[in-house]
Design a protein around this motif. Structure first.
Motif, PDB file in Angstrom:
ATOM      1  N   VAL A   1       0.844  -1.200   0.000  1.00 19.40           N
ATOM      2  CA  VAL A   1       0.000   0.000   0.000  1.00 19.40           C
ATOM      3  C   VAL A   1       0.881   1.252   0.000  1.00 19.40           C
ATOM      4  O   VAL A   1       0.573   2.236  -0.669  1.00 19.40           O
ATOM      5  CB  VAL A   1      -0.967   0.001   1.204  1.00 19.40           C
ATOM      6  CG1 VAL A   1      -1.666   1.350   1.359  1.00 19.40           C
ATOM      7  CG2 VAL A   1      -1.988  -1.117   1.054  1.00 19.40           C
ATOM      8  N   ALA A   2       1.975   1.211   0.735  1.00 19.47           N
ATOM      9  CA  ALA A   2       2.852   2.384   0.836  1.00 19.47           C
ATOM     10  C   ALA A   2       3.405   2.793  -0.529  1.00 19.47           C
ATOM     11  O   ALA A   2       3.475   3.994  -0.824  1.00 19.47           O
ATOM     12  CB  ALA A   2       3.997   2.112   1.809  1.00 19.47           C
ATOM     13  N   GLY A   3       3.786   1.833  -1.342  1.00 19.84           N
ATOM     14  CA  GLY A   3       4.335   2.157  -2.671  1.00 19.84           C
ATOM     15  C   GLY A   3       3.375   2.968  -3.522  1.00 19.84           C
ATOM     16  O   GLY A   3       3.713   4.081  -3.968  1.00 19.84           O
ATOM     17  N   PRO A   4       2.163   2.455  -3.760  1.00 20.27           N
ATOM     18  CA  PRO A   4       1.199   3.247  -4.533  1.00 20.27           C
ATOM     19  C   PRO A   4       0.822   4.569  -3.855  1.00 20.27           C
ATOM     20  O   PRO A   4       0.630   5.587  -4.531  1.00 20.27           O
ATOM     21  CB  PRO A   4      -0.021   2.323  -4.638  1.00 20.27           C
ATOM     22  CG  PRO A   4       0.532   0.947  -4.478  1.00 20.27           C
ATOM     23  CD  PRO A   4       1.694   1.089  -3.536  1.00 20.27           C
ATOM     24  N   LEU A   5       0.724   4.577  -2.535  1.00 17.25           N
ATOM     25  CA  LEU A   5       0.402   5.803  -1.811  1.00 17.25           C
ATOM     26  C   LEU A   5       1.484   6.861  -2.026  1.00 17.25           C
ATOM     27  O   LEU A   5       1.187   8.038  -2.256  1.00 17.25           O
ATOM     28  CB  LEU A   5       0.239   5.516  -0.318  1.00 17.25           C
ATOM     29  CG  LEU A   5      -0.131   6.684   0.574  1.00 17.25           C
ATOM     30  CD1 LEU A   5      -1.460   7.293   0.162  1.00 17.25           C
ATOM     31  CD2 LEU A   5      -0.192   6.228   2.025  1.00 17.25           C
ATOM     32  N   LEU A   6       2.740   6.449  -1.985  1.00 17.46           N
ATOM     33  CA  LEU A   6       3.835   7.390  -2.230  1.00 17.46           C
ATOM     34  C   LEU A   6       3.812   7.896  -3.667  1.00 17.46           C
ATOM     35  O   LEU A   6       4.082   9.073  -3.917  1.00 17.46           O
ATOM     36  CB  LEU A   6       5.181   6.735  -1.919  1.00 17.46           C
ATOM     37  CG  LEU A   6       5.460   6.512  -0.440  1.00 17.46           C
ATOM     38  CD1 LEU A   6       6.722   5.683  -0.258  1.00 17.46           C
ATOM     39  CD2 LEU A   6       5.572   7.831   0.297  1.00 17.46           C
ATOM     40  N   ALA A   7       3.469   7.024  -4.610  1.00 19.36           N
ATOM     41  CA  ALA A   7       3.380   7.450  -6.011  1.00 19.36           C
ATOM     42  C   ALA A   7       2.288   8.499  -6.197  1.00 19.36           C
ATOM     43  O   ALA A   7       2.504   9.510  -6.882  1.00 19.36           O
ATOM     44  CB  ALA A   7       3.122   6.233  -6.913  1.00 19.36           C
ATOM     45  N   VAL A   8       1.139   8.297  -5.575  1.00 14.89           N
ATOM     46  CA  VAL A   8       0.047   9.269  -5.671  1.00 14.89           C
ATOM     47  C   VAL A   8       0.445  10.584  -4.994  1.00 14.89           C
ATOM     48  O   VAL A   8       0.194  11.666  -5.536  1.00 14.89           O
ATOM     49  CB  VAL A   8      -1.248   8.694  -5.052  1.00 14.89           C
ATOM     50  CG1 VAL A   8      -2.307   9.770  -4.878  1.00 14.89           C
ATOM     51  CG2 VAL A   8      -1.773   7.549  -5.912  1.00 14.89           C
ATOM     52  N   ALA A   9       1.062  10.490  -3.823  1.00 16.08           N
ATOM     53  CA  ALA A   9       1.486  11.705  -3.119  1.00 16.08           C
ATOM     54  C   ALA A   9       2.509  12.471  -3.949  1.00 16.08           C
ATOM     55  O   ALA A   9       2.457  13.714  -4.028  1.00 16.08           O
ATOM     56  CB  ALA A   9       2.060  11.349  -1.749  1.00 16.08           C
ATOM     57  N   TRP A  10       3.450  11.757  -4.560  1.00 12.42           N
ATOM     58  CA  TRP A  10       4.461  12.417  -5.387  1.00 12.42           C
ATOM     59  C   TRP A  10       3.825  13.077  -6.603  1.00 12.42           C
ATOM     60  O   TRP A  10       4.112  14.226  -6.937  1.00 12.42           O
ATOM     61  CB  TRP A  10       5.535  11.431  -5.831  1.00 12.42           C
ATOM     62  CG  TRP A  10       6.525  12.093  -6.727  1.00 12.42           C
ATOM     63  CD1 TRP A  10       6.626  11.972  -8.072  1.00 12.42           C
ATOM     64  CD2 TRP A  10       7.515  13.050  -6.337  1.00 12.42           C
ATOM     65  NE1 TRP A  10       7.617  12.784  -8.558  1.00 12.42           N
ATOM     66  CE2 TRP A  10       8.187  13.450  -7.506  1.00 12.42           C
ATOM     67  CE3 TRP A  10       7.894  13.591  -5.124  1.00 12.42           C
ATOM     68  CZ2 TRP A  10       9.220  14.374  -7.485  1.00 12.42           C
ATOM     69  CZ3 TRP A  10       8.933  14.509  -5.114  1.00 12.42           C
ATOM     70  CH2 TRP A  10       9.583  14.888  -6.276  1.00 12.42           C
TER      71      TRP A  10
ATOM     72  N   SER B   1       8.763  19.471  -2.804  1.00 14.90           N
ATOM     73  CA  SER B   1       9.336  19.381  -1.463  1.00 14.90           C
ATOM     74  C   SER B   1       8.341  18.745  -0.485  1.00 14.90           C
ATOM     75  O   SER B   1       8.746  18.051   0.454  1.00 14.90           O
ATOM     76  CB  SER B   1       9.760  20.756  -0.955  1.00 14.90           C
ATOM     77  OG  SER B   1       8.638  21.605  -0.796  1.00 14.90           O
ATOM     78  N   LEU B   2       7.054  18.951  -0.714  1.00 12.38           N
ATOM     79  CA  LEU B   2       6.044  18.322   0.138  1.00 12.38           C
ATOM     80  C   LEU B   2       5.983  16.819  -0.118  1.00 12.38           C
ATOM     81  O   LEU B   2       5.813  16.031   0.812  1.00 12.38           O
ATOM     82  CB  LEU B   2       4.672  18.955  -0.082  1.00 12.38           C
ATOM     83  CG  LEU B   2       4.549  20.434   0.245  1.00 12.38           C
ATOM     84  CD1 LEU B   2       3.115  20.904   0.014  1.00 12.38           C
ATOM     85  CD2 LEU B   2       4.982  20.713   1.673  1.00 12.38           C
ATOM     86  N   GLY B   3       6.117  16.421  -1.374  1.00 16.26           N
ATOM     87  CA  GLY B   3       6.140  14.997  -1.703  1.00 16.26           C
ATOM     88  C   GLY B   3       7.339  14.304  -1.095  1.00 16.26           C
ATOM     89  O   GLY B   3       7.229  13.195  -0.563  1.00 16.26           O
ATOM     90  N   VAL B   4       8.490  14.967  -1.151  1.00 16.58           N
ATOM     91  CA  VAL B   4       9.697  14.406  -0.544  1.00 16.58           C
ATOM     92  C   VAL B   4       9.532  14.289   0.964  1.00 16.58           C
ATOM     93  O   VAL B   4       9.846  13.261   1.569  1.00 16.58           O
ATOM     94  CB  VAL B   4      10.938  15.267  -0.897  1.00 16.58           C
ATOM     95  CG1 VAL B   4      12.145  14.854  -0.079  1.00 16.58           C
ATOM     96  CG2 VAL B   4      11.241  15.174  -2.383  1.00 16.58           C
ATOM     97  N   ALA B   5       9.017  15.325   1.579  1.00 16.54           N
ATOM     98  CA  ALA B   5       8.834  15.320   3.038  1.00 16.54           C
ATOM     99  C   ALA B   5       7.863  14.223   3.458  1.00 16.54           C
ATOM    100  O   ALA B   5       8.119  13.489   4.424  1.00 16.54           O
ATOM    101  CB  ALA B   5       8.324  16.685   3.509  1.00 16.54           C
TER     102      ALA B   5
END
Length: 169
Positions: A66-75, A85-89
């Motif tokens: 779940v974390a992988g797709p969630l990080l992709a959407v956030a990025w 910078s918000l995506g990185v944080a």
């Protein structure tokens, strides 16, 4: 790891990344994004557990699946708004949470509890709670001792940095 300690770990990791990149103090909005990321797995999973829908407090929010797709959407979302910078944080915060849940099980030699990393592909063992790590002069050293040290370090650095992530004033 206790949810509040994840905030400290997330802050320590994010502050370190900021210092390594530009040698300054973390700004408010990215710090808030890192703290949300650091707490998100528990915000997802603890209510599921408390409602009796899962036997353990590490399921959907703690798995890399779940974390992988969630990080992709956030990025994608951060990049689309030119706020990378918000995506990185956020990624640092979320990654710090998942990474920080691993060492306690490794140090205690309780590898079966690492099933949360790839759940539901790997079995989820019941969480045994606080781990005993050693005894020093008859005093039992547990993971809670280490968590207290990490929490104190995180709060101290956050305070020295001017308490970024909350409105001051």
């Amino acid at each position: 790891m206790q949810p509040i300690v994840h905030l400290a770990v997330g802050y320590l990791c994010y502050a370190a990344s900021v210092r390594l990149r530009r040698r300054g103090r973390p700004a408010d909005t990215p710090t808030a994004a890192a703290l949300v990321g650091a707490l998100l797995p528990d915000l997802i999973d603890k209510p599921i557990w408390l409602a009796g829908l899962a036997d353990v407090g590490r399921t959907v929010g703690h798995t890399l699946l779940v974390a992988g797709p969630l990080l992709a959407v956030a990025w994608w979302y951060a990049a689309a708004r030119d706020r990378r910078s918000l995506g990185v944080a956020f990624a640092i915060g979320l990654g710090s949470h998942l990474a920080a849940d691993v060492p306690w099980h490794v140090l205690a030699g309780d590898y079966r509890e690492l099933g949360f990393i790839l759940w539901p592909l790997t079995p989820m063992a019941p969480y045994a709670g606080t781990k005993s790590l050693a005894a020093v002069s008859g005093v039992e050293i547990t993971t809670l001792w280490l968590e207290a040290i990490v929490f104190a370090a995180g709060v101290a650095l956050w305070w020295v940095d001017g308490r970024p992530g909350i409105e001051s004033g």
